[in-house]
Design an enzyme around this catalytic site. Structure first.
Site, PDB file in Angstrom:
ATOM      1  N   ARG A  52       2.757  99.609   8.521  1.00 35.02           N
ATOM      2  CA  ARG A  52       2.969 100.752   9.419  1.00 35.02           C
ATOM      3  C   ARG A  52       1.825 101.753   9.306  1.00 35.02           C
ATOM      4  O   ARG A  52       1.388 102.324  10.310  1.00 35.02           O
ATOM      5  CB  ARG A  52       4.322 101.416   9.102  1.00 35.02           C
ATOM      6  CG  ARG A  52       4.722 102.459  10.132  1.00 35.02           C
ATOM      7  CD  ARG A  52       6.148 102.949   9.937  1.00 35.02           C
ATOM      8  NE  ARG A  52       6.311 103.704   8.709  1.00 35.02           N
ATOM      9  CZ  ARG A  52       7.477 104.186   8.269  1.00 35.02           C
ATOM     10  NH1 ARG A  52       8.582 103.986   8.969  1.00 35.02           N
ATOM     11  NH2 ARG A  52       7.550 104.858   7.147  1.00 35.02           N
ATOM     12  N   LYS A 151       2.939 107.714  12.384  1.00 34.73           N
ATOM     13  CA  LYS A 151       3.297 108.643  11.303  1.00 34.73           C
ATOM     14  C   LYS A 151       2.044 109.433  10.964  1.00 34.73           C
ATOM     15  O   LYS A 151       1.285 109.098  10.058  1.00 34.73           O
ATOM     16  CB  LYS A 151       3.834 107.851  10.098  1.00 34.73           C
ATOM     17  CG  LYS A 151       4.753 108.666   9.207  1.00 34.73           C
ATOM     18  CD  LYS A 151       5.577 107.775   8.307  1.00 34.73           C
ATOM     19  CE  LYS A 151       6.215 108.536   7.161  1.00 34.73           C
ATOM     20  NZ  LYS A 151       7.145 109.596   7.548  1.00 34.73           N
ATOM     21  N   GLU A 184      16.109 111.034  16.812  1.00 34.43           N
ATOM     22  CA  GLU A 184      16.241 110.905  15.356  1.00 34.43           C
ATOM     23  C   GLU A 184      16.355 112.298  14.779  1.00 34.43           C
ATOM     24  O   GLU A 184      16.348 113.280  15.520  1.00 34.43           O
ATOM     25  CB  GLU A 184      15.007 110.174  14.793  1.00 34.43           C
ATOM     26  CG  GLU A 184      13.695 110.895  15.096  1.00 34.43           C
ATOM     27  CD  GLU A 184      12.463 110.123  14.625  1.00 34.43           C
ATOM     28  OE1 GLU A 184      12.585 109.308  13.699  1.00 34.43           O
ATOM     29  OE2 GLU A 184      11.375 110.376  15.188  1.00 34.43           O
TER      30      GLU A 184
HETATM   31  N1  PMP Z   1      11.928 109.563  11.193  1.00 35.46           N
HETATM   32  C1  PMP Z   1      10.982 110.421  10.813  1.00 35.46           C
HETATM   33  C2  PMP Z   1      10.504 111.435  11.771  1.00 35.46           C
HETATM   34  C3  PMP Z   1      10.463 110.353   9.522  1.00 35.46           C
HETATM   35  O1  PMP Z   1       9.508 111.201   9.116  1.00 35.46           O
HETATM   36  C4  PMP Z   1      10.945 109.377   8.617  1.00 35.46           C
HETATM   37  C5  PMP Z   1      10.383 109.253   7.231  1.00 35.46           C
HETATM   38  N2  PMP Z   1      10.600 110.400   6.471  1.00 35.46           N
HETATM   39  C6  PMP Z   1      11.966 108.521   9.056  1.00 35.46           C
HETATM   40  C7  PMP Z   1      12.412 108.627  10.364  1.00 35.46           C
HETATM   41  C8  PMP Z   1      12.530 107.467   8.155  1.00 35.46           C
HETATM   42  O2  PMP Z   1      11.594 106.438   7.991  1.00 35.46           O
HETATM   43  P1  PMP Z   1      11.544 105.540   6.673  1.00 35.46           P
HETATM   44  O3  PMP Z   1      12.899 104.948   6.510  1.00 35.46           O
HETATM   45  O4  PMP Z   1      10.501 104.549   6.933  1.00 35.46           O
HETATM   46  O5  PMP Z   1      11.231 106.460   5.538  1.00 35.46           O
END
Ligand code: PMP
Length: 285
Positions: A52, A151, A184
């Site tokens: 990622r 990200k 989210e």
């Molecule tokens: N959404 C956002 C905006 C995030 O920053 C994150 C990670 N902190 C997640 C979802 C969760 O992703 P992951 O399970 O890969 O940590």
């Protein structure tokens, strides 16, 4: 010994770990990152985080001056160097320092930084009793402006929603997308349960495709819990039987209230509990 921070192949003690104030990561939020976890000294789904990270970098046309394998090894080395068993790991790649002005061509030397430390995102009681969230008025970035799948070091969109949550007395806030659908939370993905079916927004709802989210989808399937990725509205969350959030730092955390309305009977539901403990088991295997 103080924490040892990795910067470009070298370790520095926390106090001495520094990068230039001309770095475009600082000046413009120009860079990408990952948040990972180590359990019992082993990094959870490391390859997926590395994939990622490189995808985020590709999207912003940032070339990471290191192979994926070498970077994975550096992450493991940083955890080992600090003798950490359970840790939160922040992997950051900045555009590097250069002249003032947006032009990424005027930078050189992307900075690769790895911090392995501990993190306590939410109070322990929330994991047991569930937490309350609000819906932020700040919508998630329009995917055509800055794709939430990247990200990037630009987290202001999420921070603005987080501030709304905090001002309402909540540690997390729900963000809708430009279509008014559920996207989210500020740092976590969201799941609901309705009539025994687990539901979460699809990646095209304008979300970060969480690695914890995907692990939970796998776990649901293993446990025979029907799971679908589907567009949902704030109303669906309000009338859900159960709700929980997922993230590398948060793991699986139940939500029992949204916008002052109890979700289901206001208690942590059975499917949330099941997946919470299945996830705990999975990461410690
Ligand atoms: N959404 C956002 C905006 C995030 O920053 C994150 C990670 N902190 C997640 C979802 C969760 O992703 P992951 O399970 O890969 O940590």
């Amino acid at each position: 010994m103080s924490l040892q921070i990795y910067i470009n192949g070298q370790f520095f003690s926390k106090e001495d770990a520094k990068i230039s104030v001309y770095d475009h990561g600082l000046l413009y939020g120009d860079g990408v990152f990952e948040g990972l976890r180590a359990y019992s000294g082993k990094v959870f789904r490391l390859q997926q985080h590395i994939d990622r990270l490189y995808e985020s970098a590709r999207a912003i046309m940032l070339e990471i001056p290191m192979t994926m394998d070498a970077l994975s090894a550096a992450v493991n080395e940083t955890v080992a160097k600090n003798s950490l068993q359970d840790a939160y790991i922040r992997l950051v790649v900045t555009r590097g320092s250069g002249a003032l002005g947006l032009d990424p061509n005027k930078t050189s030397n992307p900075q690769i930084i790895i911090i392995a430390d501990s993190i306590t995102l939410y109070p322990a009681e929330f994991y047991e009793k569930g937490m309350a969230i609000i819906t932020a008025s700040t919508i998630r970035n329009h995917p055509a402006a800055l794709s939430p799948r990247i990200k990037s070091l630009n987290y202001l969109n999420n921070i603005l929603a987080k501030i709304e949550g905090l001002q309402a007395g909540c540690v997390e806030a729900l963000m809708l997308n430009h279509k008014g659908e559920v996207a989210e939370c500020t740092g976590d993905n969201i799941f609901i349960v309705k009539d025994g079916v687990l539901k979460t927004p699809p990646t095209d709802a304008g979300i970060l495709e969480g690695i914890t989210r995907n692990a939970v989808i796998d776990l649901a399937r293993e446990h025979g819990i029907p799971c679908i990725e589907t567009a949902m509205t704030r109303h669906d969350v309000i009338v859900a039987d159960e709700c929980f959030l997922t993230g590398s730092a948060a793991e699986v955390i139940p939500v029992v209230k949204v916008d002052s309305r109890s979700i289901g009977d206001g208690q942590v539901g059975p499917i949330s509990k099941k997946l919470q403990s299945a996830f705990k088991k999975m990461v410690r295997m």
